[in-house]
Write a protein that holds these residues in place. Sequence first.
Motif, PDB file in Angstrom:
ATOM      1  N   THR A   4      -5.849   7.995 -12.013  1.00 42.14           N
ATOM      2  CA  THR A   4      -6.946   8.450 -11.147  1.00 42.14           C
ATOM      3  C   THR A   4      -6.643   9.795 -10.490  1.00 42.14           C
ATOM      4  O   THR A   4      -7.265  10.162  -9.491  1.00 42.14           O
ATOM      5  CB  THR A   4      -7.227   7.405 -10.046  1.00 42.14           C
ATOM      6  N   ALA A   5      -5.700  10.532 -11.052  1.00 37.31           N
ATOM      7  CA  ALA A   5      -5.292  11.811 -10.469  1.00 37.31           C
ATOM      8  C   ALA A   5      -6.321  12.903 -10.749  1.00 37.31           C
ATOM      9  O   ALA A   5      -6.955  12.927 -11.809  1.00 37.31           O
ATOM     10  CB  ALA A   5      -3.937  12.222 -11.023  1.00 37.31           C
ATOM     11  N   THR A   6      -6.466  13.806  -9.809  1.00 37.17           N
ATOM     12  CA  THR A   6      -7.338  14.969 -10.001  1.00 37.17           C
ATOM     13  C   THR A   6      -6.582  16.135 -10.618  1.00 37.17           C
ATOM     14  O   THR A   6      -7.193  17.085 -11.108  1.00 37.17           O
ATOM     15  CB  THR A   6      -7.943  15.399  -8.658  1.00 37.17           C
ATOM     16  N   ALA A   7      -5.253  16.081 -10.579  1.00 33.96           N
ATOM     17  CA  ALA A   7      -4.405  17.088 -11.216  1.00 33.96           C
ATOM     18  C   ALA A   7      -3.109  16.412 -11.637  1.00 33.96           C
ATOM     19  O   ALA A   7      -2.625  15.513 -10.953  1.00 33.96           O
ATOM     20  CB  ALA A   7      -4.123  18.252 -10.272  1.00 33.96           C
ATOM     21  N   LYS A   8      -2.560  16.839 -12.790  1.00 37.14           N
ATOM     22  CA  LYS A   8      -1.355  16.227 -13.330  1.00 37.14           C
ATOM     23  C   LYS A   8      -0.359  17.313 -13.727  1.00 37.14           C
ATOM     24  O   LYS A   8      -0.752  18.399 -14.154  1.00 37.14           O
ATOM     25  CB  LYS A   8      -1.688  15.374 -14.566  1.00 37.14           C
ATOM     26  N   GLY A  32      18.203  15.388 -20.184  1.00 36.40           N
ATOM     27  CA  GLY A  32      17.600  16.142 -19.093  1.00 36.40           C
ATOM     28  C   GLY A  32      16.672  15.250 -18.296  1.00 36.40           C
ATOM     29  O   GLY A  32      16.792  14.032 -18.314  1.00 36.40           O
ATOM     30  N   THR A  33      15.708  15.868 -17.628  1.00 33.37           N
ATOM     31  CA  THR A  33      14.838  15.139 -16.711  1.00 33.37           C
ATOM     32  C   THR A  33      13.370  15.441 -16.970  1.00 33.37           C
ATOM     33  O   THR A  33      12.986  16.599 -17.138  1.00 33.37           O
ATOM     34  CB  THR A  33      15.172  15.492 -15.251  1.00 33.37           C
ATOM     35  N   PHE A  34      12.568  14.390 -17.012  1.00 38.58           N
ATOM     36  CA  PHE A  34      11.116  14.506 -17.023  1.00 38.58           C
ATOM     37  C   PHE A  34      10.644  14.268 -15.591  1.00 38.58           C
ATOM     38  O   PHE A  34      10.955  13.243 -14.984  1.00 38.58           O
ATOM     39  CB  PHE A  34      10.491  13.460 -17.947  1.00 38.58           C
ATOM     40  N   PHE A  35       9.898  15.221 -15.064  1.00 38.84           N
ATOM     41  CA  PHE A  35       9.438  15.150 -13.682  1.00 38.84           C
ATOM     42  C   PHE A  35       7.915  15.046 -13.702  1.00 38.84           C
ATOM     43  O   PHE A  35       7.235  15.844 -14.342  1.00 38.84           O
ATOM     44  CB  PHE A  35       9.868  16.409 -12.944  1.00 38.84           C
ATOM     45  N   PHE A  36       7.371  14.046 -12.987  1.00 38.95           N
ATOM     46  CA  PHE A  36       5.940  13.761 -12.993  1.00 38.95           C
ATOM     47  C   PHE A  36       5.342  13.993 -11.608  1.00 38.95           C
ATOM     48  O   PHE A  36       5.932  13.618 -10.599  1.00 38.95           O
ATOM     49  CB  PHE A  36       5.691  12.306 -13.398  1.00 38.95           C
ATOM     50  N   SER A  37       4.148  14.578 -11.586  1.00 38.76           N
ATOM     51  CA  SER A  37       3.457  14.831 -10.328  1.00 38.76           C
ATOM     52  C   SER A  37       1.966  14.595 -10.529  1.00 38.76           C
ATOM     53  O   SER A  37       1.377  15.065 -11.505  1.00 38.76           O
ATOM     54  CB  SER A  37       3.702  16.271  -9.866  1.00 38.76           C
ATOM     55  N   ALA A  38       1.363  13.838  -9.597  1.00 36.78           N
ATOM     56  CA  ALA A  38      -0.071  13.544  -9.670  1.00 36.78           C
ATOM     57  C   ALA A  38      -0.697  13.795  -8.305  1.00 36.78           C
ATOM     58  O   ALA A  38      -0.198  13.314  -7.283  1.00 36.78           O
ATOM     59  CB  ALA A  38      -0.287  12.090 -10.093  1.00 36.78           C
ATOM     60  N   GLN A  39      -1.785  14.531  -8.304  1.00 32.69           N
ATOM     61  CA  GLN A  39      -2.457  14.843  -7.041  1.00 32.69           C
ATOM     62  C   GLN A  39      -3.698  13.982  -6.875  1.00 32.69           C
ATOM     63  O   GLN A  39      -4.519  13.848  -7.790  1.00 32.69           O
ATOM     64  CB  GLN A  39      -2.851  16.318  -7.000  1.00 32.69           C
ATOM     65  N   LYS A  40      -3.827  13.389  -5.689  1.00 31.00           N
ATOM     66  CA  LYS A  40      -5.014  12.613  -5.333  1.00 31.00           C
ATOM     67  C   LYS A  40      -5.378  12.973  -3.892  1.00 31.00           C
ATOM     68  O   LYS A  40      -4.636  12.635  -2.965  1.00 31.00           O
ATOM     69  CB  LYS A  40      -4.741  11.113  -5.435  1.00 31.00           C
ATOM     70  N   ASP A  41      -6.477  13.660  -3.733  1.00 27.13           N
ATOM     71  CA  ASP A  41      -6.892  14.116  -2.407  1.00 27.13           C
ATOM     72  C   ASP A  41      -5.740  14.896  -1.750  1.00 27.13           C
ATOM     73  O   ASP A  41      -5.274  15.877  -2.297  1.00 27.13           O
ATOM     74  CB  ASP A  41      -7.337  12.934  -1.543  1.00 27.13           C
TER      75      ASP A  41
END
Length: 233
Positions: free
Chosen positions: A141-145, A201-210
């Motif tokens: 339900t993220a507005t940006a990923k 290595g590293t996978f980094f995840f970011s999700a923006q909601k409001d």
Amino acid sequence: MIKFVQVSIFWMSVVLAGCTSDPAGYHVSEYHDVKFEDLAEDLKVPTKVWDMLEFKAAPEGEHAEGGGGEHDAAAAPSAVGKNLVFSEVNVFLVEKNDGIVENKAVKLLLPKGGGTVDLSRYITKKQGSFFVGFEFPQFETATAKKVIFVSKARKRRLGQQIFGSGCNQFFDITDRFLKEMAGEGIKVNTTQERYVSVLGGTFFFSAQKDNDVYLAQVTFTHSDYSPLFCEAP
């Protein structure tokens, strides 16, 4: 303590190129679940990476040298008007060839913030291929990923190819990553430990909601092949 740096375009061509032989990939009906109880380690993240995770960075596909200072993720201030929230992430390891993955198909349930996966616990010494998949529920339900891969694997030559993206590299892989996860996932091979150099290595995840930004990371190490990494896992 995990240090994030910057990844080269080579990772994209090796890891995400043309997996077409097995439509199911990591999407199977049953998994052997493994729940991680330990909390994620504190993270040290360069300022440029934080900017990308807070959706303030350069357009996707652009990459730059690491550096420019570091933030401690556990104590980092929120972006203006945003709250940083650590979230769960799951990892799937599913064999393509028999005997490659312990228990054939494994689902690793990581805690809030993610964690470190020692591949020696799940991948056998046999030669063959397996699929890697990720599930970050906050993306739904993220507005940006955003997905950033950070290399911690040394470059090495095997035949005519170079494996490993090298040290001090990071790269935004969001669009291609999401496409691969909708398909069969990332297909890697165990011959001459290729998968270690590709995934190291590293996978980094970011999700923006409001006003909230949800974060998690998955770091792949291998306790049997420490010399292949930029630093000891």
